[in-house]
Motif scaffolding. Sequence first.
Motif, PDB file in Angstrom:
ATOM      1  N   GLU A 127     -11.788 -11.712 -12.322  1.00 18.80           N
ATOM      2  CA  GLU A 127     -11.767 -11.266 -10.926  1.00 18.80           C
ATOM      3  C   GLU A 127     -10.342 -10.902 -10.484  1.00 18.80           C
ATOM      4  O   GLU A 127     -10.097  -9.825  -9.942  1.00 18.80           O
ATOM      5  CB  GLU A 127     -12.320 -12.379 -10.026  1.00 18.80           C
ATOM      6  CG  GLU A 127     -12.422 -11.954  -8.576  1.00 18.80           C
ATOM      7  CD  GLU A 127     -12.842 -13.079  -7.649  1.00 18.80           C
ATOM      8  OE1 GLU A 127     -13.034 -14.220  -8.121  1.00 18.80           O
ATOM      9  OE2 GLU A 127     -12.962 -12.804  -6.442  1.00 18.80           O
ATOM     10  N   THR A 134      -6.715  -2.757  -9.809  1.00 20.87           N
ATOM     11  CA  THR A 134      -7.138  -1.819  -8.772  1.00 20.87           C
ATOM     12  C   THR A 134      -6.224  -1.904  -7.541  1.00 20.87           C
ATOM     13  O   THR A 134      -6.594  -1.453  -6.468  1.00 20.87           O
ATOM     14  CB  THR A 134      -8.584  -2.083  -8.340  1.00 20.87           C
ATOM     15  OG1 THR A 134      -8.700  -3.454  -7.950  1.00 20.87           O
ATOM     16  CG2 THR A 134      -9.562  -1.817  -9.459  1.00 20.87           C
ATOM     17  N   GLU A 135      -5.046  -2.506  -7.719  1.00 18.67           N
ATOM     18  CA  GLU A 135      -4.022  -2.597  -6.667  1.00 18.67           C
ATOM     19  C   GLU A 135      -4.434  -3.453  -5.480  1.00 18.67           C
ATOM     20  O   GLU A 135      -3.800  -3.416  -4.432  1.00 18.67           O
ATOM     21  CB  GLU A 135      -3.624  -1.195  -6.163  1.00 18.67           C
ATOM     22  CG  GLU A 135      -3.002  -0.330  -7.239  1.00 18.67           C
ATOM     23  CD  GLU A 135      -2.524   1.013  -6.709  1.00 18.67           C
ATOM     24  OE1 GLU A 135      -3.254   1.634  -5.915  1.00 18.67           O
ATOM     25  OE2 GLU A 135      -1.427   1.428  -7.081  1.00 18.67           O
ATOM     26  N   GLN A 136      -5.481  -4.246  -5.640  1.00 23.10           N
ATOM     27  CA  GLN A 136      -5.896  -5.103  -4.518  1.00 23.10           C
ATOM     28  C   GLN A 136      -4.856  -6.187  -4.251  1.00 23.10           C
ATOM     29  O   GLN A 136      -4.689  -6.643  -3.120  1.00 23.10           O
ATOM     30  CB  GLN A 136      -7.250  -5.754  -4.795  1.00 23.10           C
ATOM     31  CG  GLN A 136      -8.400  -4.765  -4.783  1.00 23.10           C
ATOM     32  CD  GLN A 136      -9.737  -5.418  -5.099  1.00 23.10           C
ATOM     33  OE1 GLN A 136     -10.094  -6.422  -4.510  1.00 23.10           O
ATOM     34  NE2 GLN A 136     -10.456  -4.864  -6.042  1.00 23.10           N
ATOM     35  N   ASP A 138      -1.584  -5.777  -4.675  1.00 24.81           N
ATOM     36  CA  ASP A 138      -0.549  -5.084  -3.904  1.00 24.81           C
ATOM     37  C   ASP A 138      -0.990  -4.947  -2.449  1.00 24.81           C
ATOM     38  O   ASP A 138      -0.195  -5.114  -1.526  1.00 24.81           O
ATOM     39  CB  ASP A 138      -0.304  -3.683  -4.475  1.00 24.81           C
ATOM     40  CG  ASP A 138       0.532  -3.728  -5.750  1.00 24.81           C
ATOM     41  OD1 ASP A 138       1.121  -4.786  -6.025  1.00 24.81           O
ATOM     42  OD2 ASP A 138       0.594  -2.714  -6.459  1.00 24.81           O
ATOM     43  N   ALA A 139      -2.283  -4.625  -2.277  1.00 26.22           N
ATOM     44  CA  ALA A 139      -2.789  -4.449  -0.915  1.00 26.22           C
ATOM     45  C   ALA A 139      -2.682  -5.756  -0.138  1.00 26.22           C
ATOM     46  O   ALA A 139      -2.305  -5.758   1.034  1.00 26.22           O
ATOM     47  CB  ALA A 139      -4.231  -3.962  -0.943  1.00 26.22           C
ATOM     48  N   LEU A 140      -2.972  -6.870  -0.799  1.00 29.75           N
ATOM     49  CA  LEU A 140      -2.836  -8.177  -0.142  1.00 29.75           C
ATOM     50  C   LEU A 140      -1.416  -8.360   0.372  1.00 29.75           C
ATOM     51  O   LEU A 140      -1.208  -8.777   1.516  1.00 29.75           O
ATOM     52  CB  LEU A 140      -3.120  -9.304  -1.143  1.00 29.75           C
ATOM     53  CG  LEU A 140      -4.538  -9.800  -1.308  1.00 29.75           C
ATOM     54  CD1 LEU A 140      -4.538 -10.920  -2.333  1.00 29.75           C
ATOM     55  CD2 LEU A 140      -5.104 -10.288   0.003  1.00 29.75           C
ATOM     56  N   VAL A 141      -0.453  -8.037  -0.498  1.00 31.40           N
ATOM     57  CA  VAL A 141       0.949  -8.213  -0.117  1.00 31.40           C
ATOM     58  C   VAL A 141       1.269  -7.367   1.100  1.00 31.40           C
ATOM     59  O   VAL A 141       1.868  -7.850   2.068  1.00 31.40           O
ATOM     60  CB  VAL A 141       1.884  -7.848  -1.295  1.00 31.40           C
ATOM     61  CG1 VAL A 141       3.337  -7.890  -0.855  1.00 31.40           C
ATOM     62  CG2 VAL A 141       1.662  -8.798  -2.457  1.00 31.40           C
ATOM     63  N   THR A 142       0.815  -6.109   1.093  1.00 39.41           N
ATOM     64  CA  THR A 142       1.137  -5.248   2.244  1.00 39.41           C
ATOM     65  C   THR A 142       0.435  -5.724   3.505  1.00 39.41           C
ATOM     66  O   THR A 142       0.830  -5.361   4.596  1.00 39.41           O
ATOM     67  CB  THR A 142       0.752  -3.774   2.013  1.00 39.41           C
ATOM     68  OG1 THR A 142      -0.660  -3.687   1.870  1.00 39.41           O
ATOM     69  CG2 THR A 142       1.413  -3.206   0.789  1.00 39.41           C
ATOM     70  N   LEU A 143      -0.618  -6.528   3.348  1.00 45.44           N
ATOM     71  CA  LEU A 143      -1.280  -7.073   4.528  1.00 45.44           C
ATOM     72  C   LEU A 143      -0.721  -8.455   4.876  1.00 45.44           C
ATOM     73  O   LEU A 143      -1.413  -9.289   5.454  1.00 45.44           O
ATOM     74  CB  LEU A 143      -2.794  -7.131   4.296  1.00 45.44           C
ATOM     75  CG  LEU A 143      -3.452  -5.742   4.186  1.00 45.44           C
ATOM     76  CD1 LEU A 143      -4.844  -5.835   3.606  1.00 45.44           C
ATOM     77  CD2 LEU A 143      -3.501  -5.061   5.542  1.00 45.44           C
TER      78      LEU A 143
END
Lengths: 267, 249
Positions: A127, A134-136, A138-143
């Motif tokens: 998971e 899928t960069e999720q 990275d997305a968490l970090v940006t959020l």
Amino acid sequence: MSTTRAANPILHLLARLGAAVLGTFAAVGRLTLFTLSTFRHILTPPFYSREFFHALMNVGYLSLPVVGLTALFTGGALALQIYAGGARFSAEQVVPQIVALGVVRELGPVMVGLMMAARVTSSIAAEIATMKVTEQIDALVTLSTNPMKYLAAPRVLAGLLTVPFLVAVGDTVGVFGGWFVSIKSLDFNSATYLKNTIDFLEMPDIVSSLVKGAAFGVIATLMGCYFGMNSGRGAQGVGQATKSSVVAAAVLILAANFLLTQAFFAA
Amino acid sequence: MITLTDVHKSFGAKQILRGVNLTVERGESCVIIGGSGTGKSVMLKCILGLVTPDRGTITVDGEEVTASGDRDAFLARFGMLFQGSALFDSLPVWQNVAFRLLRGSLKRPRHEAREIAIEKLRRVGLSPDVADQFPAELSGGMQKRVGLARAIAADPEIIFFDEPTTGLDPIMAGVINELIREIVVEMGATALTITHDMTSVRAIADKVAMLHGGKIRWHGPVAQLDVAEDPYLTQFITGSAHGPIETVR
Ligand SMILES: Nc1ncnc2c1ncn2[C@@H]1O[C@H](COP(=O)(O)OP(=O)(O)OP(=O)(O)O)[C@@H](O)[C@H]1O
Ligand SMILES: [Mg+2]
């Protein structure tokens, strides 16, 4: 490079060996830092209760069937083996005691630990690795969400808290498996069997079992998180991360089992 | 204001950025164009600190992004649309959009967060029915728009869009272009957009920068795009197969 290799194979071998040793030390260092960071995040706010609850379900509750089944069969097989082995020197009557000891001290925690590696480590690693590719992550970090806190901390905490409970269930079911086989096919008296079991087990047996459970729970979840977050790229990266995490978790669980057994019982 | 000074980045032996210099003023909409694989996405990730540059400095309002201050607070000013959307597939669409509003410093009551999410979905042309679906159930273009809604959900000051209109039909692309323009003009946000869509460039840019060979090859106001005398830029915007830009890279 290739010329020195041809000229001096011994040097080449030493270089390879050195690289392997350094690589191992580096990996141990990274893993240690990862572990420390995870525990720091477990202890400091914010806490993600929803994630923790999901992890509790996935690590704990949903593992109950597989833990119960493996413990049942293992306890039953153990009773048969001890009976057959004990018969060689007319010691068949020790079945309840040895089953209790074997299951509670060793087989219960180890079987649960390995089932955690198979079921929980693999799913966490796959998971998180998929989230990574899928960069999720990275997305968490940006959020403004720390992936260690959001992904690793709740899972490892769930492992720490629920696996001792699973081990307790596994121990109980394992002893029950031995009891069932003993009274059904080995002509033991049910009441005597249970009495022998209860009289024989001591507190350190049970405590060691639960402590092992906690340690294995941490190892299983931590390995899933570590290999998931350090996954390579693409589908191949996910596959590799999953495989490595399960292997690492299984080996570390068995090694930790040995060390804990030594710590508890090699007095 | 975002400033990149002499930013270098390599992956292994492959040099991607070789000294990028770029300034984006506050409240400005800057569009980055450039060939596929030239490092546009890497450049955005450098600004966000997701990728660490090998050399050079990046500052946002004078503050260096690599400085180990409060990263979460720093990133709370940003919204980012990833090229591949990067939606959380374990969460329904509305929780993806409202992710920031459900936790952390911008946390709000759940029903309020949901209402905001549905409003943002409407702004990117998605009906409230999709709110409870999961990202895997949506088409690529719908996922992209959910990603866009997530990027703007908390009304950030600085927004990065990595190919916002790729994979959308022309009408939807128009809607998104208008939305980006609105965000910049009405909310005074600073926008940095990567796109290959020249219609989009003309619709949303105040300023255009072209990345080529690891550097900013050309930059200037959008009005000068057609009169600029840079052969690389001209080849790029006319989409010609012949010119100084290699077609195999
Ligand atoms: N994490 C990474 N590891 C190794 N190489 C990478 C990594 N990220 C990007 N690259 C490489 O950097 C180069 C630039 O990638 P980038 O995604 O920035 O291109 P791009 O300009 O956004 O292209 P496109 O327009 O196709 O999206 C590519 O060659 C890519 O292979
Ligand atoms: Mg890109």
